[in-house]
Scaffold this motif. Structure first.
Motif, PDB file in Angstrom:
ATOM      1  N   MET A   1       0.833  -1.208   0.000  1.00 12.46           N
ATOM      2  CA  MET A   1       0.000   0.000   0.000  1.00 12.46           C
ATOM      3  C   MET A   1       0.866   1.256   0.000  1.00 12.46           C
ATOM      4  O   MET A   1       0.564   2.233  -0.691  1.00 12.46           O
ATOM      5  CB  MET A   1      -0.935  -0.008   1.211  1.00 12.46           C
ATOM      6  N   ARG A   2       1.938   1.228   0.768  1.00 15.04           N
ATOM      7  CA  ARG A   2       2.824   2.388   0.803  1.00 15.04           C
ATOM      8  C   ARG A   2       3.431   2.642  -0.574  1.00 15.04           C
ATOM      9  O   ARG A   2       3.486   3.783  -1.045  1.00 15.04           O
ATOM     10  CB  ARG A   2       3.944   2.164   1.831  1.00 15.04           C
ATOM     11  N   LEU A   3       3.870   1.585  -1.229  1.00 12.00           N
ATOM     12  CA  LEU A   3       4.497   1.724  -2.536  1.00 12.00           C
ATOM     13  C   LEU A   3       3.483   2.182  -3.589  1.00 12.00           C
ATOM     14  O   LEU A   3       3.741   3.110  -4.362  1.00 12.00           O
ATOM     15  CB  LEU A   3       5.127   0.394  -2.954  1.00 12.00           C
ATOM     16  N   THR A   4       2.319   1.550  -3.610  1.00 15.21           N
ATOM     17  CA  THR A   4       1.314   1.893  -4.618  1.00 15.21           C
ATOM     18  C   THR A   4       0.825   3.330  -4.454  1.00 15.21           C
ATOM     19  O   THR A   4       0.770   4.098  -5.425  1.00 15.21           O
ATOM     20  CB  THR A   4       0.125   0.920  -4.521  1.00 15.21           C
ATOM     21  N   THR A   5       0.470   3.702  -3.240  1.00 17.04           N
ATOM     22  CA  THR A   5      -0.006   5.074  -3.017  1.00 17.04           C
ATOM     23  C   THR A   5       1.112   6.082  -3.273  1.00 17.04           C
ATOM     24  O   THR A   5       0.862   7.172  -3.803  1.00 17.04           O
ATOM     25  CB  THR A   5      -0.539   5.238  -1.591  1.00 17.04           C
ATOM     26  N   GLY A   6       2.335   5.714  -2.918  1.00 15.68           N
ATOM     27  CA  GLY A   6       3.459   6.614  -3.176  1.00 15.68           C
ATOM     28  C   GLY A   6       3.677   6.845  -4.664  1.00 15.68           C
ATOM     29  O   GLY A   6       3.967   7.967  -5.095  1.00 15.68           O
ATOM     30  N   LEU A   7       3.521   5.798  -5.470  1.00 22.13           N
ATOM     31  CA  LEU A   7       3.695   5.948  -6.919  1.00 22.13           C
ATOM     32  C   LEU A   7       2.583   6.811  -7.525  1.00 22.13           C
ATOM     33  O   LEU A   7       2.828   7.592  -8.451  1.00 22.13           O
ATOM     34  CB  LEU A   7       3.726   4.575  -7.583  1.00 22.13           C
ATOM     35  N   ILE A   8       1.363   6.664  -7.017  1.00 19.66           N
ATOM     36  CA  ILE A   8       0.270   7.527  -7.498  1.00 19.66           C
ATOM     37  C   ILE A   8       0.582   8.990  -7.189  1.00 19.66           C
ATOM     38  O   ILE A   8       0.452   9.874  -8.055  1.00 19.66           O
ATOM     39  CB  ILE A   8      -1.060   7.106  -6.850  1.00 19.66           C
ATOM     40  N   LEU A   9       1.005   9.262  -5.968  1.00 20.31           N
ATOM     41  CA  LEU A   9       1.321  10.637  -5.579  1.00 20.31           C
ATOM     42  C   LEU A   9       2.509  11.167  -6.374  1.00 20.31           C
ATOM     43  O   LEU A   9       2.536  12.348  -6.746  1.00 20.31           O
ATOM     44  CB  LEU A   9       1.620  10.694  -4.079  1.00 20.31           C
ATOM     45  N   LEU A  10       3.492  10.294  -6.639  1.00 23.39           N
ATOM     46  CA  LEU A  10       4.647  10.729  -7.422  1.00 23.39           C
ATOM     47  C   LEU A  10       4.232  11.089  -8.845  1.00 23.39           C
ATOM     48  O   LEU A  10       4.745  12.060  -9.422  1.00 23.39           O
ATOM     49  CB  LEU A  10       5.714   9.635  -7.436  1.00 23.39           C
ATOM     50  N   GLY A  11       3.304  10.324  -9.416  1.00 23.22           N
ATOM     51  CA  GLY A  11       2.801  10.661 -10.745  1.00 23.22           C
ATOM     52  C   GLY A  11       2.160  12.039 -10.763  1.00 23.22           C
ATOM     53  O   GLY A  11       2.356  12.832 -11.702  1.00 23.22           O
ATOM     54  N   PHE A  12       1.379  12.337  -9.724  1.00 22.26           N
ATOM     55  CA  PHE A  12       0.767  13.662  -9.611  1.00 22.26           C
ATOM     56  C   PHE A  12       1.835  14.748  -9.476  1.00 22.26           C
ATOM     57  O   PHE A  12       1.774  15.798 -10.140  1.00 22.26           O
ATOM     58  CB  PHE A  12      -0.165  13.693  -8.400  1.00 22.26           C
ATOM     59  N   ILE A  13       2.831  14.497  -8.626  1.00 19.60           N
ATOM     60  CA  ILE A  13       3.880  15.493  -8.386  1.00 19.60           C
ATOM     61  C   ILE A  13       4.655  15.788  -9.669  1.00 19.60           C
ATOM     62  O   ILE A  13       4.916  16.950 -10.001  1.00 19.60           O
ATOM     63  CB  ILE A  13       4.827  15.011  -7.278  1.00 19.60           C
ATOM     64  N   ILE A  14       5.027  14.757 -10.401  1.00 18.08           N
ATOM     65  CA  ILE A  14       5.811  14.961 -11.624  1.00 18.08           C
ATOM     66  C   ILE A  14       5.018  15.788 -12.637  1.00 18.08           C
ATOM     67  O   ILE A  14       5.541  16.737 -13.232  1.00 18.08           O
ATOM     68  CB  ILE A  14       6.231  13.610 -12.228  1.00 18.08           C
ATOM     69  N   SER A  15       3.735  15.444 -12.837  1.00 21.03           N
ATOM     70  CA  SER A  15       2.929  16.210 -13.793  1.00 21.03           C
ATOM     71  C   SER A  15       2.753  17.650 -13.325  1.00 21.03           C
ATOM     72  O   SER A  15       2.760  18.587 -14.132  1.00 21.03           O
ATOM     73  CB  SER A  15       1.566  15.531 -13.989  1.00 21.03           C
ATOM     74  N   HIS A  16       2.614  17.846 -12.026  1.00 20.12           N
ATOM     75  CA  HIS A  16       2.471  19.195 -11.461  1.00 20.12           C
ATOM     76  C   HIS A  16       3.764  19.996 -11.652  1.00 20.12           C
ATOM     77  O   HIS A  16       3.738  21.190 -12.007  1.00 20.12           O
ATOM     78  CB  HIS A  16       2.120  19.081  -9.990  1.00 20.12           C
ATOM     79  N   PHE A  17       4.905  19.344 -11.424  1.00 21.61           N
ATOM     80  CA  PHE A  17       6.198  20.022 -11.579  1.00 21.61           C
ATOM     81  C   PHE A  17       6.434  20.410 -13.037  1.00 21.61           C
ATOM     82  O   PHE A  17       6.986  21.483 -13.323  1.00 21.61           O
ATOM     83  CB  PHE A  17       7.322  19.110 -11.100  1.00 21.61           C
ATOM     84  N   LEU A  18       6.061  19.530 -13.952  1.00 22.98           N
ATOM     85  CA  LEU A  18       6.226  19.857 -15.373  1.00 22.98           C
ATOM     86  C   LEU A  18       5.357  21.049 -15.748  1.00 22.98           C
ATOM     87  O   LEU A  18       5.740  21.870 -16.586  1.00 22.98           O
ATOM     88  CB  LEU A  18       5.890  18.635 -16.229  1.00 22.98           C
ATOM     89  N   ASN A  19       4.177  21.137 -15.135  1.00 20.96           N
ATOM     90  CA  ASN A  19       3.320  22.313 -15.356  1.00 20.96           C
ATOM     91  C   ASN A  19       4.002  23.572 -14.817  1.00 20.96           C
ATOM     92  O   ASN A  19       3.974  24.637 -15.455  1.00 20.96           O
ATOM     93  CB  ASN A  19       1.977  22.094 -14.683  1.00 20.96           C
ATOM     94  N   HIS A  20       4.618  23.468 -13.636  1.00 21.76           N
ATOM     95  CA  HIS A  20       5.391  24.600 -13.101  1.00 21.76           C
ATOM     96  C   HIS A  20       6.467  25.033 -14.095  1.00 21.76           C
ATOM     97  O   HIS A  20       6.694  26.224 -14.314  1.00 21.76           O
ATOM     98  CB  HIS A  20       6.078  24.207 -11.792  1.00 21.76           C
ATOM     99  N   ALA A  21       7.171  24.027 -14.649  1.00 23.93           N
ATOM    100  CA  ALA A  21       8.304  24.320 -15.535  1.00 23.93           C
ATOM    101  C   ALA A  21       7.880  25.122 -16.762  1.00 23.93           C
ATOM    102  O   ALA A  21       8.692  25.826 -17.363  1.00 23.93           O
ATOM    103  CB  ALA A  21       8.985  23.021 -15.961  1.00 23.93           C
ATOM    104  N   ALA A  22       6.597  25.028 -17.147  1.00 22.85           N
ATOM    105  CA  ALA A  22       6.118  25.802 -18.296  1.00 22.85           C
ATOM    106  C   ALA A  22       6.240  27.295 -18.057  1.00 22.85           C
ATOM    107  O   ALA A  22       6.211  28.090 -19.003  1.00 22.85           O
ATOM    108  CB  ALA A  22       4.670  25.432 -18.610  1.00 22.85           C
ATOM    109  N   GLY A  23       6.400  27.700 -16.796  1.00 24.41           N
ATOM    110  CA  GLY A  23       6.595  29.116 -16.499  1.00 24.41           C
ATOM    111  C   GLY A  23       7.860  29.669 -17.114  1.00 24.41           C
ATOM    112  O   GLY A  23       7.997  30.889 -17.266  1.00 24.41           O
ATOM    113  N   LEU A  24       8.812  28.813 -17.455  1.00 23.24           N
ATOM    114  CA  LEU A  24      10.021  29.272 -18.141  1.00 23.24           C
ATOM    115  C   LEU A  24       9.689  29.787 -19.538  1.00 23.24           C
ATOM    116  O   LEU A  24      10.478  30.534 -20.126  1.00 23.24           O
ATOM    117  CB  LEU A  24      11.038  28.132 -18.212  1.00 23.24           C
ATOM    118  N   ILE A  25       8.548  29.339 -20.070  1.00 19.71           N
ATOM    119  CA  ILE A  25       8.106  29.833 -21.383  1.00 19.71           C
ATOM    120  C   ILE A  25       7.314  31.122 -21.188  1.00 19.71           C
ATOM    121  O   ILE A  25       7.682  32.172 -21.705  1.00 19.71           O
ATOM    122  CB  ILE A  25       7.267  28.761 -22.100  1.00 19.71           C
TER     123      ILE A  25
END
Length: 548
Positions: A1-25
Motif C-alpha cells: 500500500m505504501r508503494l502503490t499510493t506513493g507511486l500515485i502521488l509521485l505521478g501527480f507530483i511529476i505532472s504538477h512540476f512539469l506544469n510549473h516548468a512551463a513558467g520558463l516559457i
C-alpha cells in the motif's frame, strides 16, 4: 500500500512540476498546461484515487511513527524519510486549501496567476513555504524510490540518467515557479489589471478568505494532533506491554538486552548499537538481515507469507528468519548470518553470495607461458604495463562471452561461466572466451612486436562440473569465488596445456555439453591428482581455430 499510493502521488507530483516548468516559457504556457493537468486529475475517478492515496499514505506514515521501534536508532536515510514525510502535511494543507478546496468552497477559479499572486504578493513567506514543500516532497519521494529500485537488477546501469532526472525535474519546476511569480508581480503592478483579474476569477471576499484561512489552520491542527496521538500511543503501548513482561534477547557474544514487546530482532540490534545488514531498510524486500535462531524459535510468531517468499528464494534452512520481520514474544538468542557491510550487489545475488550454493559451471584457467623469463630483463614499470595490457585483453574476451573474471593470480587468470544456470550455455560461453583469448593474444603480439623478444604464449585449461559458489575470504580479501573438484581439474588441465605445448586443453565434458565436435583434435585420458578416474580431454594447438 505504501508503494502503490506513493507511486500515485509521485505521478501527480511529476505532472504538477512539469506544469510549473512551463513558467520558463510564459505565464500563458503555465495556464494552458494547467488545463491539460486538470483534465486528468480533476476527473471524479482521478480525484478520488488521488485523495485516497494521499490519506492512505499519510495514515501509513503515522502508523510507521507509532510502530517503528526504536524510533531514532535507525539508518539516517530512514529517519530522514520519516521526518520529511511528517513535514509534508504541514506545508501541504495551505496549498490544497488555496487550490482545489478554494475552488470547491468559494467558487474561485484557481488559476496559476491567482495562486502565484497569493504566494508571491499576498501571503508573507508564501513563496518560501511553497519552495520548501516542493523540495521536501520531492526529496521524500526520491529517497523512497532509490531504496525501492536499488534492489532491481537493472538499477545500477540506470542510476545515472535517473539521478539526472531527479535533479532536473525539481530544478525546472522551481525556475518556472520563480519566472511565473515575476511575471504576475509585474502584471499586478497595474491596479486596473489586478481588479479586473480578480473579478474575472471570482476572487473570494474577506469572509471567504477568512474561511479558507480557518480551513488551513484546522487541517494543520488535525495532523499535529494525530502526530501527538501516535507518540502518546507509543508511550502507552510501552507501559502496558512492559507491565506484562518484556522478552530477553541474547546476542552471539552472550550480551543480553531486554526489549519492549513487539520489537523486531533488527530493532534489537539497532537498540544495542550493533551494525546489522538491512539493504532494503527492514521492509522484508531482501534477505540481508536474516539471522539464525540459536534458541527460542518457539517464542517467535510463524513467518508470514511475504517473509516465507524471501526465505524460500534464498533456500534458507529451518531456524532462519528475517530479523526485520521476527518479533519475539519470549526470550530468543540469534546470530546474524551476513556481515553488516553487505551491499546491494550481494543482495541482488539472491542471498546465496555469503552462504554459498551448488551449481554446475564452466571454469577456465589461463596462464602466460615463460613469463618469468620474459620479465627478468624488464623494468618493473614495463612488466606492469605489459601485464595490464594482457589482462585487459583476456578480461574483455571473458566478459564479452558472458563470463566473469574470478581472480588474477600472478600472470594467470581464473574465469567462471554460469550460463544463467544452464551448463550447456556456460560451456559454449567458455569455449567462445577461449577462442577469443587466442585471437586477442595474437593481435596483442602484433601490436607489441617491436617490444617483445618473442611472442607471448598462453596455456588454457577448461573444464565443467558442480562447484560451490559463495563469498569466501576475510576482510578486504573477501570475494565471490568457487571451490570444488571441477576447479582443481580445470587448473590441472591448464598445467597440462603447458606440458603438451598447446594453447588449450579442455575436457570432453565441456565439448559434449556445448555440442561441439572436436574429434579432429587429439584426445587422451588424463590422470588428475585427487581423482579416482581419468579425465578424457582434447588438445587444441590454437584456441582461435576452434570450430564454433
Amino acid at each position: 500500500m505504501r508503494l502503490t499510493t506513493g507511486l500515485i502521488l509521485l505521478g501527480f507530483i511529476i505532472s504538477h512540476f512539469l506544469n510549473h516548468a512551463a513558467g520558463l516559457i510564459s505565464l500563458a504556457a503555465m495556464e494552458q498546461g494547467r488545463l491539460y493537468f486538470m483534465a486528468v486529475w480533476r476527473q471524479p475517478l482521478a480525484m478520488v484515487t488521488l485523495y485516497a492515496a494521499l490519506l492512505i499514505h499519510l495514515a501509513l506514515g503515522l502508523w510507521s511513527l507509532y510502530r517503528r521501534r526504536p524510533l531514532l536508532r535507525v539508518p539516517r536515510w530512514e529517519l530522514a524519510q520519516l521526518l520529511l514525510g511528517l513535514t509534508i502535511p504541514f506545508l501541504l494543507v495551505g496549498h490544497v486549501v488555496d487550490t482545489h478546496l478554494a475552488f470547491l468552497a468559494t467558487g474561485v477559479d484557481d488559476t496559476y496567476a491567482h495562486l502565484l499572486l497569493t504566494l508571491w504578493r499576498d501571503r508573507p513567506w508564501g513563496a518560501l513555504a511553497q519552495t520548501g514543500l516542493l523540495l521536501v516532497a520531492w526529496t521524500h519521494a526520491m529517497i523512497g524510490m532509490h531504496y525501492w529500485l536499488r534492489l532491481k537488477s537493472w538499477y545500477p546501469a540506470a542510476v545515472t540518467p535517473l539521478y539526472t532526472l531527479a535533479v532536473i525535474v525539481p530544478l525546472l519546476a522551481l525556475l518556472g515557479f520563480l519566472q511565473g511569480g515575476l511575471q504576475v508581480l509585474a502584471l499586478a503592478a497595474d491596479p486596473d489589471w489586478l481588479a479586473g483579474y480578480r473579478e474575472q476569477i471570482a476572487y473570494p471576499d474577506a469572509e471567504g478568505l477568512a474561511r479558507l484561512e480557518r480551513m488551513a489552520r484546522l487541517g494543520e491542527a488535525i495532523f499535529l494532533g494525530l502526530v501527538i496521538l501516535a507518540l502518546a500511543a507509543r508511550g502507552a503501548r510501552r507501559l502496558i506491554r512492559e507491565a506484562g513482561g518484556a522478552p530477553l534477547v541474547r546476542f552471539a557474544d552472550g550480551t543480553r538486552l531486554r526489549l519492549s514487546p513487539g520489537m523486531t530482532l533488527l530493532a534489537a540490534s539497532r537498540l544495542a548499537g550493533r551494525p546489522h545488514a538491512s539493504v532494503c531498510g527492514g521492509r522484508g524486500r531482501c534477505s540481508t538481515c536474516r539471522v539464525r535462531i540459536d534458541s527460542g524459535l518457539d517464542n517467535l510468531p510463524a513467518a508470514e507469507a511475504a517473509e516465507q517468499r524471501v526465505l524460500h528464494r534464498v533456500a534458507a534452512p529451518g531456524g532462519v528468519r528475517l530479523a526485520c520481520q521476527a518479533r519475539p514474544h519470549g526470550d530468543v538468542a540469534f546470530t546474524p548470518l551476513l556481515p553488516p557491510d553487505v551491499d546491494v550487489r550481494e543482495a541482488l545475488a539472491g542471498g546465496h553470495a555469503r552462504s554459498g550454493r551448488e551449481q554446475e559451471v564452466a571454469i577456465l584457467f589461463a596462464d602466460l607461458r615463460g613469463f618469468t623469463k620474459l620479465s627478468e630483463n624488464r623494468l618493473p614499470f614495463d612488466t606492469v604495463f605489459l601485464l595490464n595490457r594482457y589482462f585487459a585483453e583476456m578480461g574483455m574476451a571473458v566478459t564479452e562471452a558472458g563470463g566473469r573474471i574470478d581472480k588474477f593470480i600472478g600472470d594467470g587468470v581464473m574465469a567462471l561461466f554460469e550460463g544463467e544456470g544452464d551448463p550447456a550455455r556456460a560451456c559454449r560461453q567458455a569455449l567462445t572466451a577461449a577462442a577469443s583469448m587466442g585471437g586477442r593474444l595474437a593481435h596483442l603480439n602484433q601490436v607489441l612486436d617491436h617490444d617483445l623478444a618473442e611472442p607471448l604464449r598462453i596455456a588454457i585449461g577448461l573444464h565443467s562440473g558442480p562447484v560451490i559458489l559463495g563469498m569466501m575470504g576475510y576482510g578486504a580479501a573477501l570475494s565471490a569465488t568457487a571451490i570444488g573438484d571441477a576447479v582443481n581439474t580445470a587448473s590441472r588441465l591448464e598445467s597440462v596445456a603447458k606440458q603438451r605445448d598447446v594453447e588449450l586443453v579442455l575436457s570432453d565434458r565441456v565439448a559434449g555439453l556445448a555440442g561441439i565436435d572436436l574429434t579432429a583434435y587429439p584426445g587422451e585420458a588424463l590422470e588428475v591428482r585427487g581423482r579416482q578416474t581419468a579425465v578424457p580431454v582434447r588438445l587444441v594447438d590454437r584456441a582461435a581455430d576452434l570450430p564454433l
